[in-house]
Design an enzyme around this catalytic site. Sequence first.
Site, PDB file in Angstrom:
ATOM      1  N   ASP A 112       0.821  -1.219   0.000  1.00 20.12           N
ATOM      2  CA  ASP A 112       0.000   0.000   0.000  1.00 20.12           C
ATOM      3  C   ASP A 112       0.853   1.266   0.000  1.00 20.12           C
ATOM      4  O   ASP A 112       1.937   1.320   0.561  1.00 20.12           O
ATOM      5  CB  ASP A 112      -0.939   0.041   1.204  1.00 20.12           C
ATOM      6  N   ASP A 133      -7.763   4.816   6.427  1.00 16.85           N
ATOM      7  CA  ASP A 133      -6.553   5.177   5.677  1.00 16.85           C
ATOM      8  C   ASP A 133      -5.876   6.390   6.328  1.00 16.85           C
ATOM      9  O   ASP A 133      -5.412   7.307   5.643  1.00 16.85           O
ATOM     10  CB  ASP A 133      -6.886   5.449   4.199  1.00 16.85           C
ATOM     11  N   GLY A 148      -2.743  12.282   1.432  1.00 16.97           N
ATOM     12  CA  GLY A 148      -3.115  11.665   2.708  1.00 16.97           C
ATOM     13  C   GLY A 148      -3.993  12.527   3.594  1.00 16.97           C
ATOM     14  O   GLY A 148      -3.887  13.759   3.617  1.00 16.97           O
TER      15      GLY A 148
END
Length: 436
Positions: free
Chosen positions: A164, A317, A336
């Site tokens: 990932d 996440d 992010g």
Amino acid sequence: MELEGNVLGIRQASRLHLVGARIVDPATQLDTVADLMIENGVIRRIGSTEGGPGEERINLAGKLITPGWFDLHVHFREPGKEVAETIASGSLAALNGGFTGVAVMPNTNPPLDHAGIVSWVKNQATPFPIDLQVIAAVSKGRQGKELVEMAELCEHGVQAFSDDGSPVASSWLLRHALEYANMLGAVICEHAEDRDLAANGVIHEGAVATKLGLPGIPSVAETLGVLRALLLAEYTGARIHLCHVSTAGAIEWVRWAKNRGIRVTAEVTPHHLLLTDEACATFDTSTKTNPPLREETDRQACLEALADGTMDVIATDHAPHPFEDKASEFEQAPFGIIGLETALGLCLTHLCPRYLSLQKLLEKVVAMPRQVLGLPPVRIAEGEKANLTMIDPDAKWTVAPEKFLSMSRNTPFAGWELKGRAIGTISHDRYWIRDS
Ligand SMILES: [Zn+2]
């Protein structure tokens, strides 16, 4: 390692008496107002209970107790970027957000690709009452060339592998990773994306990208990545888990795969359920994430897939970045969004009960994340270890990133008014409760 001032007030009680909460656990079909008596970390009694000497008594009338929430997809930046997050700060952020378990992704520096470093990471979390699982890298150094020592990692408690941050670099490698994982009873968690198509995109490819003059990541990049993963899972007979699915196109294929009997599970994030690329219109870099925030049709497809069970898991996440890194041009800023301290409030305010019942929500944040990792279920029953999240369903609060226990602040939800908040957790024979 010390508990760094113990901001949450984590403590132990030999007898803990939780009085008057609504206790909900879909696994045991429990939905009742009752007392819970916990002794030395084990649930001794559910029902009306007498108080006793030497007990801690907590009045939880009007509050909610659920099994401990689990976040299947977080990035703690240790080792390598401790200015963004450490295992300690990430663990505290998780607990503060109501999570008693997390699975950390391996894209640290160096990456989590061998047994020694996996043990080191798990060790860093031992002071905290949290179940920290490591998802190890698929390829050595995350270089996409050579598989890690999967069998040895599984012997050290690893049950999932992922590159990932990136998809597994080649279809050849993904095929072999799936075959080995299948033999070992492990799962591959795939960040599904066709890198050639995504190229240098920084935002979802669509009208907003055009208006802002930013290079886009087309939806079909995700669809292709998902389809590759699904077809290889079918070919190898192995189990695949799809990380952060965000597009209507990919969801159609996941639905197809499930009907076809392919062994697939999939996760969706709160930000893809609640935001679109319109949120990027102010060039706020805290909206920059990968996969990017999509269009309204994609968001609606995610909500529908959550409601009809195509999406099995809600995962955050959680991807912390220091202010200095995000305080750059949109194109240069790292991808992010952090999520551990907002997810529970966002789910209770915006998803439940409108799109799914509390019981269904709990399947996606309690049962399924653990099932994907092959962990034993967490249940509220007499004789079980207490692993609980305590929630004030009526608490109104404003998202204030400066109060987060995460070391990073990159959330697009700052200032949002939410209803419903974690007020404590119990696990590993320790608990904390928020002063109200
Ligand atoms: Zn990813």
